[in-house]
Design a protein around this motif. Structure first.
Motif, PDB file in Angstrom:
ATOM      1  N   PHE A  13       0.824  -1.204   0.000  1.00  0.00           N
ATOM      2  CA  PHE A  13       0.000   0.000   0.000  1.00  0.00           C
ATOM      3  C   PHE A  13       0.863   1.261   0.000  1.00  0.00           C
ATOM      4  CE2 PHE A  13      -3.951  -1.915   2.326  1.00  0.00           C
ATOM      5  CZ  PHE A  13      -4.319  -2.567   1.159  1.00  0.00           C
ATOM      6  N   ALA A  14       0.277   2.342  -0.515  1.00  0.00           N
ATOM      7  CA  ALA A  14       0.894   3.659  -0.400  1.00  0.00           C
ATOM      8  C   ALA A  14       0.896   4.092   1.068  1.00  0.00           C
ATOM      9  CB  ALA A  14       0.132   4.670  -1.245  1.00  0.00           C
ATOM     10  N   HIS A  15       2.025   4.650   1.492  1.00  0.00           N
ATOM     11  CA  HIS A  15       2.121   5.218   2.850  1.00  0.00           C
ATOM     12  C   HIS A  15       1.386   6.555   2.868  1.00  0.00           C
ATOM     13  CE1 HIS A  15       3.656   5.522   6.844  1.00  0.00           C
ATOM     14  NE2 HIS A  15       4.708   4.737   6.662  1.00  0.00           N
ATOM     15  N   THR A  16       1.241   7.121   4.037  1.00  0.00           N
ATOM     16  CA  THR A  16       0.578   8.414   4.143  1.00  0.00           C
ATOM     17  C   THR A  16       1.512   9.577   3.794  1.00  0.00           C
ATOM     18  OG1 THR A  16      -0.881   9.725   5.560  1.00  0.00           O
ATOM     19  CG2 THR A  16       1.101   8.791   6.595  1.00  0.00           C
ATOM     20  N   LEU A  17       2.805   9.312   3.649  1.00  0.00           N
ATOM     21  CA  LEU A  17       3.792  10.331   3.281  1.00  0.00           C
ATOM     22  C   LEU A  17       4.214  10.143   1.831  1.00  0.00           C
ATOM     23  CD1 LEU A  17       5.958  10.258   6.524  1.00  0.00           C
ATOM     24  CD2 LEU A  17       4.235  11.965   5.875  1.00  0.00           C
ATOM     25  N   PRO A  18       4.617  11.211   1.148  1.00  0.00           N
ATOM     26  CA  PRO A  18       4.938  11.101  -0.282  1.00  0.00           C
ATOM     27  C   PRO A  18       6.136  10.196  -0.537  1.00  0.00           C
ATOM     28  CG  PRO A  18       5.544  13.269   0.585  1.00  0.00           C
ATOM     29  CD  PRO A  18       4.738  12.598   1.648  1.00  0.00           C
ATOM     30  N   ASP A  19       6.088   9.498  -1.693  1.00  0.00           N
ATOM     31  CA  ASP A  19       7.205   8.666  -2.175  1.00  0.00           C
ATOM     32  C   ASP A  19       7.548   7.523  -1.228  1.00  0.00           C
ATOM     33  OD1 ASP A  19       7.530  10.416  -4.409  1.00  0.00           O
ATOM     34  OD2 ASP A  19       8.620  11.793  -3.101  1.00  0.00           O
ATOM     35  N   ARG A  20       6.567   7.051  -0.495  1.00  0.00           N
ATOM     36  CA  ARG A  20       6.782   5.950   0.433  1.00  0.00           C
ATOM     37  C   ARG A  20       5.622   4.963   0.331  1.00  0.00           C
ATOM     38  NH1 ARG A  20       9.012  10.476   2.065  1.00  0.00           N
ATOM     39  NH2 ARG A  20      10.875  10.491   3.400  1.00  0.00           N
ATOM     40  N   TRP A  21       5.969   3.681   0.453  1.00  0.00           N
ATOM     41  CA  TRP A  21       4.988   2.606   0.436  1.00  0.00           C
ATOM     42  C   TRP A  21       5.280   1.679   1.611  1.00  0.00           C
ATOM     43  CZ3 TRP A  21       6.746   5.094  -3.785  1.00  0.00           C
ATOM     44  CH2 TRP A  21       5.812   5.453  -4.773  1.00  0.00           C
ATOM     45  N   TYR A  22       4.460   0.664   1.772  1.00  0.00           N
ATOM     46  CA  TYR A  22       4.748  -0.338   2.798  1.00  0.00           C
ATOM     47  C   TYR A  22       4.131  -1.672   2.399  1.00  0.00           C
ATOM     48  CZ  TYR A  22       0.015   0.679   4.676  1.00  0.00           C
ATOM     49  OH  TYR A  22      -1.333   0.864   4.844  1.00  0.00           O
ATOM     50  N   GLN A  23       4.654  -2.724   3.006  1.00  0.00           N
ATOM     51  CA  GLN A  23       4.052  -4.047   2.923  1.00  0.00           C
ATOM     52  C   GLN A  23       3.486  -4.389   4.293  1.00  0.00           C
ATOM     53  OE1 GLN A  23       7.568  -6.147   1.206  1.00  0.00           O
ATOM     54  NE2 GLN A  23       6.097  -6.890  -0.300  1.00  0.00           N
ATOM     55  N   MET A  24       2.355  -5.070   4.283  1.00  0.00           N
ATOM     56  CA  MET A  24       1.695  -5.344   5.552  1.00  0.00           C
ATOM     57  C   MET A  24       0.913  -6.649   5.461  1.00  0.00           C
ATOM     58  SD  MET A  24      -1.130  -3.016   7.583  1.00  0.00           S
ATOM     59  CE  MET A  24      -2.384  -3.201   6.307  1.00  0.00           C
ATOM     60  N   ALA A  25       1.070  -7.473   6.485  1.00  0.00           N
ATOM     61  CA  ALA A  25       0.148  -8.583   6.703  1.00  0.00           C
ATOM     62  C   ALA A  25      -0.911  -8.091   7.675  1.00  0.00           C
ATOM     63  CB  ALA A  25       0.888  -9.792   7.271  1.00  0.00           C
ATOM     64  N   ALA A  26      -2.169  -8.311   7.327  1.00  0.00           N
ATOM     65  CA  ALA A  26      -3.276  -7.798   8.146  1.00  0.00           C
ATOM     66  C   ALA A  26      -4.119  -8.958   8.641  1.00  0.00           C
ATOM     67  CB  ALA A  26      -4.130  -6.838   7.329  1.00  0.00           C
ATOM     68  N   MET A  27      -4.185  -9.107   9.958  1.00  0.00           N
ATOM     69  CA  MET A  27      -4.989 -10.159  10.580  1.00  0.00           C
ATOM     70  C   MET A  27      -6.268  -9.550  11.153  1.00  0.00           C
ATOM     71  SD  MET A  27      -1.655 -10.834  10.541  1.00  0.00           S
ATOM     72  CE  MET A  27      -0.898 -10.322  12.063  1.00  0.00           C
ATOM     73  N   LEU A  28      -7.391 -10.151  10.833  1.00  0.00           N
ATOM     74  CA  LEU A  28      -8.664  -9.619  11.314  1.00  0.00           C
ATOM     75  C   LEU A  28      -8.836  -9.799  12.813  1.00  0.00           C
ATOM     76  CD1 LEU A  28     -11.148 -10.766   8.518  1.00  0.00           C
ATOM     77  CD2 LEU A  28      -9.827  -8.643   8.680  1.00  0.00           C
ATOM     78  N   ASN A  29      -8.048 -10.688  13.400  1.00  0.00           N
ATOM     79  CA  ASN A  29      -8.216 -11.027  14.818  1.00  0.00           C
ATOM     80  C   ASN A  29      -6.915 -10.755  15.567  1.00  0.00           C
ATOM     81  OD1 ASN A  29     -10.952 -12.608  14.502  1.00  0.00           O
ATOM     82  ND2 ASN A  29      -9.602 -13.358  12.891  1.00  0.00           N
ATOM     83  N   GLY A  30      -6.607  -9.474  15.778  1.00  0.00           N
ATOM     84  CA  GLY A  30      -5.392  -9.108  16.490  1.00  0.00           C
ATOM     85  C   GLY A  30      -5.489  -9.488  17.955  1.00  0.00           C
ATOM     86  N   ALA A  31      -5.617  -8.493  18.824  1.00  0.00           N
ATOM     87  CA  ALA A  31      -5.796  -8.782  20.249  1.00  0.00           C
ATOM     88  C   ALA A  31      -7.268  -8.956  20.618  1.00  0.00           C
ATOM     89  CB  ALA A  31      -5.179  -7.660  21.081  1.00  0.00           C
ATOM     90  N   ARG A  32      -8.164  -8.824  19.654  1.00  0.00           N
ATOM     91  CA  ARG A  32      -9.598  -8.940  19.936  1.00  0.00           C
ATOM     92  C   ARG A  32      -9.974 -10.245  20.638  1.00  0.00           C
ATOM     93  NH1 ARG A  32     -14.401  -8.091  21.868  1.00  0.00           N
ATOM     94  NH2 ARG A  32     -16.089  -9.118  20.748  1.00  0.00           N
ATOM     95  N   PRO A  33      -9.400 -11.421  20.286  1.00  0.00           N
ATOM     96  CA  PRO A  33      -9.799 -12.631  20.995  1.00  0.00           C
ATOM     97  C   PRO A  33      -9.594 -12.575  22.514  1.00  0.00           C
ATOM     98  CG  PRO A  33      -8.700 -13.222  18.962  1.00  0.00           C
ATOM     99  CD  PRO A  33      -8.538 -11.727  19.125  1.00  0.00           C
ATOM    100  N   ILE A  34      -8.634 -11.767  22.979  1.00  0.00           N
ATOM    101  CA  ILE A  34      -8.425 -11.647  24.429  1.00  0.00           C
ATOM    102  C   ILE A  34      -9.639 -10.999  25.080  1.00  0.00           C
ATOM    103  CG2 ILE A  34      -7.042 -10.529  26.217  1.00  0.00           C
ATOM    104  CD1 ILE A  34      -4.601 -10.915  24.447  1.00  0.00           C
ATOM    105  N   SER A  35     -10.118  -9.890  24.498  1.00  0.00           N
ATOM    106  CA  SER A  35     -11.290  -9.243  25.085  1.00  0.00           C
ATOM    107  C   SER A  35     -12.535 -10.098  24.889  1.00  0.00           C
ATOM    108  CB  SER A  35     -11.484  -7.845  24.492  1.00  0.00           C
ATOM    109  OG  SER A  35     -11.622  -7.900  23.089  1.00  0.00           O
TER     110      SER A  35
END
Length: 478
Positions: A277-299
């Protein structure tokens, strides 16, 4: 003094900061509704009410007239659907909503290169397929549609009256051409979206409006205060940690979970459900793994057992061993690295002797196991990273960070204010928009307060393999 507003899934969080320290914080919880299986919704008015309530809390700690600029952050992918009068047509459809699976299949078939253009393959949590779903299933609502915003941008509209978004939040819609950093007309058309329904796209530190007189009266803020575009919560979390340059990475442990690596180049890897994805700053991008269930299972397990999140973790710390059950934490399906909206949570290995502590331990371990899969999906991309910083509410747990370090093989570090994460990043973007910080300054990393080295915990690797085998078995049963 700069204000960051983060529209989370479980709470609206505010941070007031100067250029190098947090001065005050506040938080107001919000609820999610699920009117049908797989649906996840919040009405945008809940966000605004929670924001004004959180600002009232903050007014007891600071002088609101001292706020020089405001930055926005928020949960990504949510479809905020407005009519011509800028009123919400229906509740927003959130990032963890899975109703639009058939629409994703259609989009993949008609646009086989979409993963290379949009940075990720279509999944129902993204914004674009939700509009196709609405066109099919809610034609009356679709006929009223005139504008589409992301959650934080609706709060921006309430504050300054303009329609605007930033590159990082736009990146999570499937409509953004990531390399060009602008809307892709063909993908918009394929999902039933007119180009003029989408807002202009700005860099995150760009001023997009000022607080209106009406918003000032509702919030206690001073009219005329500049508001910058801000960013999706992954990108603003990165800004809070200085993860704006190559070689920087972090994990986020909020309701969802992310493993994020910054870069100066666009590197799509859609086959592994790694988001580019494009980063929020110019000329920068990022790679990210996104899990739908982060710390939510604890709560979640805490709600079932009548425990706070802290009590769940404390109980989990009291046990270990082979008799702890295995938990699949997929309460709302899973995105990275599985791309499986159908899977759901389950326990395996419950015994007559299983205790509440055993159950709590299995839930905490499962979150770490998800990060092991995420790290594996990156291939050798994260090999050169010296460490991963941790942010989000889950970062308060020493046990969870120890487990993640063990299964990913990466040291995990924590700093003061780690649980402020995205809201702090939004405040820093506001400071940049006000010229108190430069873009180069946003790469500054906060000092580490705690470090968790990867160690070989007894039996953990075997339990991780059982976790993976269990998913493979369960995935054939639905």
């Amino acid at each position: 003094m700069y204000l960051g507003i983060d529209i989370g899934t479980s709470a609206v969080k505010l941070v007031c900061a100067d250029i190098d320290r947090i001065l005050a914080t506040s938080s107001v919880g919000i609820k999610t509704s699920s009117p049908q299986p797989g649906w996840s919704e919040q009405h945008p008015d809940l966000w605004w009410k929670a924001t004004t309530d959180a600002l009232n809390q903050l007014a007891g700690q600071i002088t609101m007239s001292d706020v020089k600029a405001i930055g926005l952050s928020g949960q990504m992918h949510g479809a905020v659907l407005l009519d011509r009068d800028l009123h919400p047509i229906r509740p927003a459809i959130l990032w963890n909503d899975s109703r639009a699976v058939p629409e994703c299949d259609e989009l993949r078939a008609t646009h086989p290169q979409i993963g290379r253009i949009a940075g990720v393959l279509p999944l129902p949590g993204f914004t674009a397929p939700k509009i196709t779903w609405m066109k099919k299933h809610e034609p009356a609502n679709y006929s009223r549609l005139a504008h589409i915003l992301l959650p934080k941008d609706y709060i921006g509209l309430c504050l300054h009256g303009e329609l605007a978004t930033d590159t990082s939040d736009a990146a999570g819609t499937l409509w953004l051409d990531q390399a060009a950093r602008n809307w892709h007309a063909d993908i918009a058309e394929a999902t039933g979206v007119a180009p003029n329904w989408l807002p202009p796209v700005f860099d995150g530190h760009s001023v997009v409006g000022t607080v209106t007189a009406q918003a000032a009266a509702e919030t206690g803020l001073k009219p005329g205060v500049p508001v910058v575009a801000g960013g999706g919560d992954a990108a603003t979390g990165a800004v809070s940690l200085g993860a704006t340059e190559p070689g920087r990475g972090f994990i986020s442990l909020g309701t969802s979970g992310q493993l994020f690596v910054a870069d100066r180049r666009y590197k799509p890897n859609p086959e592994c459900y790694v988001h580019a994805f494009a980063h929020t700053l110019p000329d920068r991008w990022y790679q990210m793994a996104a899990m739908l269930n982060g710390a939510r299972p604890i709560s979640w397990i805490g709600d079932q057992l009548g425990l706070s999140a802290a009590e769940v973790v404390a109980l989990a710390e009291t046990v270990s061993g082979d008799r702890v059950p295995i938990f699949l934490p997929y309460l709302t399906g899973e995105r990275s690295p599985l791309g499986d909206p159908h899977v759901r949570a389950s326990f395996f290995g419950l015994e007559d002797s299983t205790t509440r502590a055993d159950i709590c331990r299995s839930v905490v371990e499962a979150i770490a196991f998800c990060f092991a899969g995420a790290a594996q999906s990156f291939g050798d991309t994260i090999d050169s990273l010296p460490e991963l910083a941790a942010i989000g509410g889950g970062s308060r747990s020493d046990l969870l960070l120890c487990l993640i370090a063990a299964v990913t093989g990466k040291p995990i570090v924590r700093s003061d204010g780690a649980d402020a994460g995205p809201a702090l990043g939004a405040a820093r973007l506001a400071a940049c928009g006000d010229s108190a910080l430069t873009i180069a300054d946003l790469a500054d990393q906060p000092p580490t307060t705690d470090r968790f080295e990867p160690v070989d915990l007894a039996g953990l690797s075997e339990r991780l393999e059982r976790f993976r085998r269990l998913y493979r078995a369960v995935s054939t049963a639905y």
